[in-house]
Design a protein around this motif. Structure first.
Motif, PDB file in Angstrom:
ATOM      1  N   ALA A  50       1.795   1.774 -13.709  1.00  0.00           N
ATOM      2  CA  ALA A  50       2.243   0.913 -14.808  1.00  0.00           C
ATOM      3  C   ALA A  50       1.229  -0.174 -15.130  1.00  0.00           C
ATOM      4  O   ALA A  50       0.949  -0.450 -16.298  1.00  0.00           O
ATOM      5  CB  ALA A  50       3.599   0.310 -14.487  1.00  0.00           C
ATOM      6  N   ASP A  51       0.667  -0.798 -14.107  1.00  0.00           N
ATOM      7  CA  ASP A  51      -0.297  -1.872 -14.354  1.00  0.00           C
ATOM      8  C   ASP A  51      -1.540  -1.358 -15.069  1.00  0.00           C
ATOM      9  O   ASP A  51      -2.069  -2.027 -15.956  1.00  0.00           O
ATOM     10  CB  ASP A  51      -0.686  -2.554 -13.047  1.00  0.00           C
ATOM     11  N   THR A  52      -1.987  -0.169 -14.702  1.00  0.00           N
ATOM     12  CA  THR A  52      -3.161   0.415 -15.356  1.00  0.00           C
ATOM     13  C   THR A  52      -2.878   0.642 -16.836  1.00  0.00           C
ATOM     14  O   THR A  52      -3.712   0.323 -17.695  1.00  0.00           O
ATOM     15  CB  THR A  52      -3.546   1.748 -14.681  1.00  0.00           C
ATOM     16  N   LEU A  53      -1.698   1.173 -17.144  1.00  0.00           N
ATOM     17  CA  LEU A  53      -1.331   1.398 -18.547  1.00  0.00           C
ATOM     18  C   LEU A  53      -1.209   0.080 -19.297  1.00  0.00           C
ATOM     19  O   LEU A  53      -1.645  -0.033 -20.443  1.00  0.00           O
ATOM     20  CB  LEU A  53      -0.017   2.182 -18.642  1.00  0.00           C
ATOM     21  N   LYS A  54      -0.622  -0.924 -18.657  1.00  0.00           N
ATOM     22  CA  LYS A  54      -0.482  -2.229 -19.309  1.00  0.00           C
ATOM     23  C   LYS A  54      -1.849  -2.832 -19.620  1.00  0.00           C
ATOM     24  O   LYS A  54      -2.057  -3.397 -20.688  1.00  0.00           O
ATOM     25  CB  LYS A  54       0.341  -3.178 -18.442  1.00  0.00           C
ATOM     26  N   GLN A  55      -2.778  -2.705 -18.680  1.00  0.00           N
ATOM     27  CA  GLN A  55      -4.122  -3.248 -18.906  1.00  0.00           C
ATOM     28  C   GLN A  55      -4.826  -2.510 -20.039  1.00  0.00           C
ATOM     29  O   GLN A  55      -5.447  -3.125 -20.900  1.00  0.00           O
ATOM     30  CB  GLN A  55      -4.957  -3.156 -17.632  1.00  0.00           C
ATOM     31  N   LEU A  56      -4.718  -1.189 -20.034  1.00  0.00           N
ATOM     32  CA  LEU A  56      -5.362  -0.398 -21.078  1.00  0.00           C
ATOM     33  C   LEU A  56      -4.715  -0.643 -22.432  1.00  0.00           C
ATOM     34  O   LEU A  56      -5.383  -0.634 -23.462  1.00  0.00           O
ATOM     35  CB  LEU A  56      -5.322   1.093 -20.722  1.00  0.00           C
ATOM     36  N   GLY A  57      -3.412  -0.888 -22.435  1.00  0.00           N
ATOM     37  CA  GLY A  57      -2.691  -1.094 -23.689  1.00  0.00           C
ATOM     38  C   GLY A  57      -2.730  -2.509 -24.211  1.00  0.00           C
ATOM     39  O   GLY A  57      -2.322  -2.771 -25.338  1.00  0.00           O
ATOM     40  N   THR A  63      -6.428   5.326 -27.984  1.00  0.00           N
ATOM     41  CA  THR A  63      -6.273   5.186 -26.533  1.00  0.00           C
ATOM     42  C   THR A  63      -5.443   3.957 -26.198  1.00  0.00           C
ATOM     43  O   THR A  63      -4.515   4.016 -25.396  1.00  0.00           O
ATOM     44  CB  THR A  63      -7.650   5.098 -25.856  1.00  0.00           C
ATOM     45  N   ARG A  64      -5.772   2.832 -26.811  1.00  0.00           N
ATOM     46  CA  ARG A  64      -5.050   1.592 -26.539  1.00  0.00           C
ATOM     47  C   ARG A  64      -3.592   1.705 -26.966  1.00  0.00           C
ATOM     48  O   ARG A  64      -2.680   1.325 -26.237  1.00  0.00           O
ATOM     49  CB  ARG A  64      -5.713   0.400 -27.223  1.00  0.00           C
ATOM     50  N   GLN A  65      -3.350   2.257 -28.149  1.00  0.00           N
ATOM     51  CA  GLN A  65      -1.978   2.408 -28.634  1.00  0.00           C
ATOM     52  C   GLN A  65      -1.186   3.357 -27.740  1.00  0.00           C
ATOM     53  O   GLN A  65      -0.017   3.105 -27.451  1.00  0.00           O
ATOM     54  CB  GLN A  65      -1.968   2.925 -30.075  1.00  0.00           C
ATOM     55  N   ALA A  66      -1.817   4.455 -27.320  1.00  0.00           N
ATOM     56  CA  ALA A  66      -1.143   5.420 -26.454  1.00  0.00           C
ATOM     57  C   ALA A  66      -0.748   4.758 -25.135  1.00  0.00           C
ATOM     58  O   ALA A  66       0.374   4.944 -24.643  1.00  0.00           O
ATOM     59  CB  ALA A  66      -2.031   6.631 -26.201  1.00  0.00           C
ATOM     60  N   ALA A  67      -1.654   3.982 -24.573  1.00  0.00           N
ATOM     61  CA  ALA A  67      -1.341   3.292 -23.320  1.00  0.00           C
ATOM     62  C   ALA A  67      -0.215   2.288 -23.519  1.00  0.00           C
ATOM     63  O   ALA A  67       0.675   2.154 -22.656  1.00  0.00           O
ATOM     64  CB  ALA A  67      -2.583   2.597 -22.782  1.00  0.00           C
ATOM     65  N   GLU A  68      -0.228   1.612 -24.651  1.00  0.00           N
ATOM     66  CA  GLU A  68       0.834   0.640 -24.946  1.00  0.00           C
ATOM     67  C   GLU A  68       2.184   1.340 -25.092  1.00  0.00           C
ATOM     68  O   GLU A  68       3.191   0.890 -24.544  1.00  0.00           O
ATOM     69  CB  GLU A  68       0.475  -0.132 -26.215  1.00  0.00           C
ATOM     70  N   ILE A  69       2.194   2.463 -25.815  1.00  0.00           N
ATOM     71  CA  ILE A  69       3.431   3.233 -25.984  1.00  0.00           C
ATOM     72  C   ILE A  69       3.921   3.727 -24.631  1.00  0.00           C
ATOM     73  O   ILE A  69       5.097   3.567 -24.274  1.00  0.00           O
ATOM     74  CB  ILE A  69       3.211   4.420 -26.957  1.00  0.00           C
ATOM     75  N   LEU A  70       3.018   4.349 -23.859  1.00  0.00           N
ATOM     76  CA  LEU A  70       3.415   4.877 -22.554  1.00  0.00           C
ATOM     77  C   LEU A  70       3.885   3.764 -21.618  1.00  0.00           C
ATOM     78  O   LEU A  70       4.808   3.961 -20.831  1.00  0.00           O
ATOM     79  CB  LEU A  70       2.269   5.664 -21.931  1.00  0.00           C
ATOM     80  N   GLY A  71       3.259   2.612 -21.720  1.00  0.00           N
ATOM     81  CA  GLY A  71       3.700   1.485 -20.911  1.00  0.00           C
ATOM     82  C   GLY A  71       5.139   1.112 -21.207  1.00  0.00           C
ATOM     83  O   GLY A  71       5.925   0.823 -20.299  1.00  0.00           O
TER      84      GLY A  71
END
Length: 129
Positions: free
Chosen positions: A98-105, A31-39
């Motif tokens: 974007a901010d949500t993805l950055k926080q999750l990633g 989940t964290r990696q996916a959010a980081e990639i998507l970010g």
């Protein structure tokens, strides 16, 4: 090693292959990696979506020029322009998240434990007689 700018079709093929590889990584990511990639993919300044949108926009301008010269049907130019506009709108819609993805990633905060407080008895100074 050859300069990729001298082989733009090969460069396009390589980029498409790399995007496929990234898609494969995303499919298997935590989940964290996916959010980081998507970010990174959706980054409004340097992300892949922004770069692809710019590329399609450039293609639209080229198609417009070629359509005015009669080399391409106007429908090609119009379709390219619509695609660039739609990609831009999608990017704007996704930018809200974007901010949500950055926080999750973001990597988890390292839990630092504060140093133990000294016990009162440890502060007693004993003097020898």
């Amino acid at each position: 090693m050859t300069d990729p700018s001298t082989h733009p079709v090969r460069l396009a093929e390589d980029i498409a292959s790399l995007i496929k590889t990234l898609d494969d990584h995303l499919a298997r990511a935590s989940t964290r990696q996916a959010a980081e990639i998507l970010g990174k993919v959706l980054d409004a300044d340097d992300g892949i979506l922004t770069r692809v949108t710019d590329l399609v926009g450039t293609g639209s301008r080229i198609a417009q020029s070629q359509a005015h010269r009669g080399a391409l049907p106007p429908e090609v130019w119009l379709a390219m322009g619509r695609a660039a506009n739609e990609l831009h709108r999608v990017g704007v819609d996704l930018d809200e998240h974007a901010d949500t993805l950055k926080q999750l990633g973001a990597p988890p905060a390292t839990a630092t434990t504060p140093p133990p407080k000294p016990v009162a008895s440890a502060m007693v100074v004993r003097r020898s007689r």
